[in-house]
Each structure stands twice: as structure tokens, then as C-alpha cells.
Scaffold this motif. Sequence first.
Motif, PDB file in Angstrom:
ATOM      1  N   MET A   8     -42.808 -16.559   6.895  1.00 33.67           N
ATOM      2  CA  MET A   8     -41.945 -16.111   5.795  1.00 33.67           C
ATOM      3  C   MET A   8     -41.505 -17.334   4.996  1.00 33.67           C
ATOM      4  SD  MET A   8     -38.493 -13.803   6.047  1.00 33.67           S
ATOM      5  CE  MET A   8     -37.584 -13.305   4.593  1.00 33.67           C
ATOM      6  N   ARG A   9     -41.906 -17.388   3.721  1.00 28.63           N
ATOM      7  CA  ARG A   9     -41.593 -18.546   2.878  1.00 28.63           C
ATOM      8  C   ARG A   9     -40.545 -18.146   1.836  1.00 28.63           C
ATOM      9  NH1 ARG A   9     -44.511 -21.107  -1.523  1.00 28.63           N
ATOM     10  NH2 ARG A   9     -46.267 -19.690  -1.227  1.00 28.63           N
ATOM     11  N   ALA A  41     -31.545 -14.869   4.470  1.00 25.50           N
ATOM     12  CA  ALA A  41     -32.793 -14.229   4.880  1.00 25.50           C
ATOM     13  C   ALA A  41     -32.963 -14.370   6.379  1.00 25.50           C
ATOM     14  CB  ALA A  41     -33.977 -14.853   4.151  1.00 25.50           C
ATOM     15  N   ALA A  42     -33.659 -13.413   6.945  1.00 27.19           N
ATOM     16  CA  ALA A  42     -34.075 -13.422   8.340  1.00 27.19           C
ATOM     17  C   ALA A  42     -35.537 -12.993   8.339  1.00 27.19           C
ATOM     18  CB  ALA A  42     -33.212 -12.466   9.162  1.00 27.19           C
ATOM     19  N   PRO A  43     -36.248 -13.155   9.439  1.00 28.84           N
ATOM     20  CA  PRO A  43     -37.655 -12.733   9.441  1.00 28.84           C
ATOM     21  C   PRO A  43     -37.832 -11.297   8.966  1.00 28.84           C
ATOM     22  CG  PRO A  43     -37.192 -14.000  11.407  1.00 28.84           C
ATOM     23  CD  PRO A  43     -35.874 -13.806  10.715  1.00 28.84           C
ATOM     24  N   GLY A  44     -38.525 -11.144   7.833  1.00 33.50           N
ATOM     25  CA  GLY A  44     -38.813  -9.829   7.300  1.00 33.50           C
ATOM     26  C   GLY A  44     -37.696  -9.160   6.527  1.00 33.50           C
ATOM     27  N   THR A  51     -31.845  -5.909  10.465  1.00 31.45           N
ATOM     28  CA  THR A  51     -32.867  -6.523  11.316  1.00 31.45           C
ATOM     29  C   THR A  51     -32.816  -5.999  12.747  1.00 31.45           C
ATOM     30  OG1 THR A  51     -31.409  -8.430  11.657  1.00 31.45           O
ATOM     31  CG2 THR A  51     -33.081  -8.627   9.952  1.00 31.45           C
ATOM     32  N   ARG A  91     -36.285  -5.123   3.225  1.00 34.24           N
ATOM     33  CA  ARG A  91     -36.762  -5.235   4.603  1.00 34.24           C
ATOM     34  C   ARG A  91     -38.240  -4.859   4.636  1.00 34.24           C
ATOM     35  NH1 ARG A  91     -33.549  -1.596   8.683  1.00 34.24           N
ATOM     36  NH2 ARG A  91     -34.509   0.032   7.407  1.00 34.24           N
ATOM     37  N   TRP A 103     -38.819 -14.913  -2.320  1.00 35.64           N
ATOM     38  CA  TRP A 103     -39.585 -14.730  -1.093  1.00 35.64           C
ATOM     39  C   TRP A 103     -41.045 -14.500  -1.470  1.00 35.64           C
ATOM     40  CZ3 TRP A 103     -38.522  -9.840   2.421  1.00 35.64           C
ATOM     41  CH2 TRP A 103     -39.451  -9.809   3.464  1.00 35.64           C
TER      42      TRP A 103
END
Length: 274
Positions: free
Chosen positions: A1-2, A22-25, A62, A104, A270
Motif C-alpha cells: 500500500m503506497r 491510513a491502515a492496510p487497505g 479495519t 476500504r 493512495w
Amino acid sequence: MRVTLASQPAEPGRENEDFAAAAPGAAVLLDGAGVAEAETGCTHGVAWFSATLGGLLLSTITTHPARPLAECLADAINAVRTLHEDVCDLVHRASPTSTVVAVRAGAGALEYLVLGDSTLLLADRDGKATAITDKRLDEVGRRLRGPVDELPTGSPEHAAALAEYRDTLAGHRNRSGGFWIAGPDAHAAEQALTGVVPLELLASVTLLSDGATRLVERFEITTWQETLAVLSSSGPGELIRRVRGAEAGDPEGRRWPRGKACDDATALHWVLPL
């Protein structure tokens, strides 16, 4: 994730009432609504409200990936309420509120939620930019802010007209025919704009507070496509630098009437994998 992120308060040394993370995804952006040094009934303040709500929302979306985003937002609003309802006046007319943008990724699709006048900018694989913005606040504001826009930004007369406008605007908040924003009442989450987009169609997702969209929305000197090009080539920091340059060229709001000469500005960009 960039993900790249830039955020800047309206003025150096002032508290930034925007929040993004941000968090993963997943990612969230909130733009707290308040007036510097004004009474809100909340001992914590607007920046605390937007940051606390944003952190809880990101955690909720999340940890509960199957729960709809609107329900996650309602849960987060209720959680924030329990944190300060015993010490703060949550029925105060100026109790802190915030816009919300949340996204998400999962199961091949991007879910999104937009509440209030912050913006979600989606770029497809062909480079086309699509902006999703809740226009209800703008529509109400246009009906009410005529006297404000006729006066030089920052003048005593402008400040008085702006205070009256904000007080009137509060009477249209979170009610049918008005506009909706996250505050003490979780029912506002039900009014958010929501949707789903296949991930395979998207190249990037950008979350923007209204302070970062001024070049397009307020000043009308650029386009969403050009905004996307700046974000892709130079990043969110360059976008905010250009906003500040335009604001500095019109400090009294003669060319672009507005409530604040400068506003908190935040952009989260993102880039999705190919």
C-alpha cells in the motif's frame, strides 16, 4: 500500500482541525468544523473531536471488514460521544462536528463513504478523474452567505457577517432540507453518500479536505484532472503549496470571496497496485 499524505494548518502555530490516516487497505480523512477561540461547549476542542473520531473510525473499519462503512461511522460517533458526554455540552449549538471521507478495499472492490464537503477523488486506469463530494452544505451555504461574500475577508465587518452566517447555518445542520455532518448524533451516518467501485478499474484514490480542493471548488482555476496530475507527479505537498500561493495572491477575498483567507488543507493520495 503506497500512500502519501500532507496536511497543513491554516496559519503557522494554529491547531490543525483536519485529520487523515491510513491502515492496510483503508484510509480516512476528517475536516473538523469550528471557529478558533469560539465557545463550543466541548472542553476538548474541534481538533480533538476530528482526530478521535477519525482514529476510532479507522480502527472500526479495519477490525470489522464486513460491517458497512455507514454503520462503522455510527459506531465511532457513539464511541466518541461516550468519551465526553459527561463533561461536555453536546447539545450546544456549536458542538464540534466534522466531515468524513472513508475508503476500504476488500474482495475486489473499494467501498467509500463521504459525509460533508470533503472530497473523494477516484482515478481510473485511463487517467480519468471522478470527484465524489457531498454538495448539500454548499447548496445551503450559497443561499445564506451573500452578505459575507460582499465584504473583505478579515475585516471586522466580514467577521461579524461570518459569525451571523455560521449561526444561521447551524440551524440547518443535520436536518432534512439542510446538510449532514458527523457530530454528537450517530443518525447523521445514515445520510452519508456511499458506494462501491471495482478495484480493477482504479489507479488511485485521493481524500481531500475542502482546504485542499480550493483550486477547483472555490477558485475554479484548475480541474480535477489537473489536480490528479499534480498529485501523481509531485504529491500532496505540492498541491497544498499551490493552494497557499493562490490564497496569498488574494488575501482579502476580492477575487475569491470566502470565509477564511486560508484554511486547513489535507490530502491523502493512495496509489493502487497495477
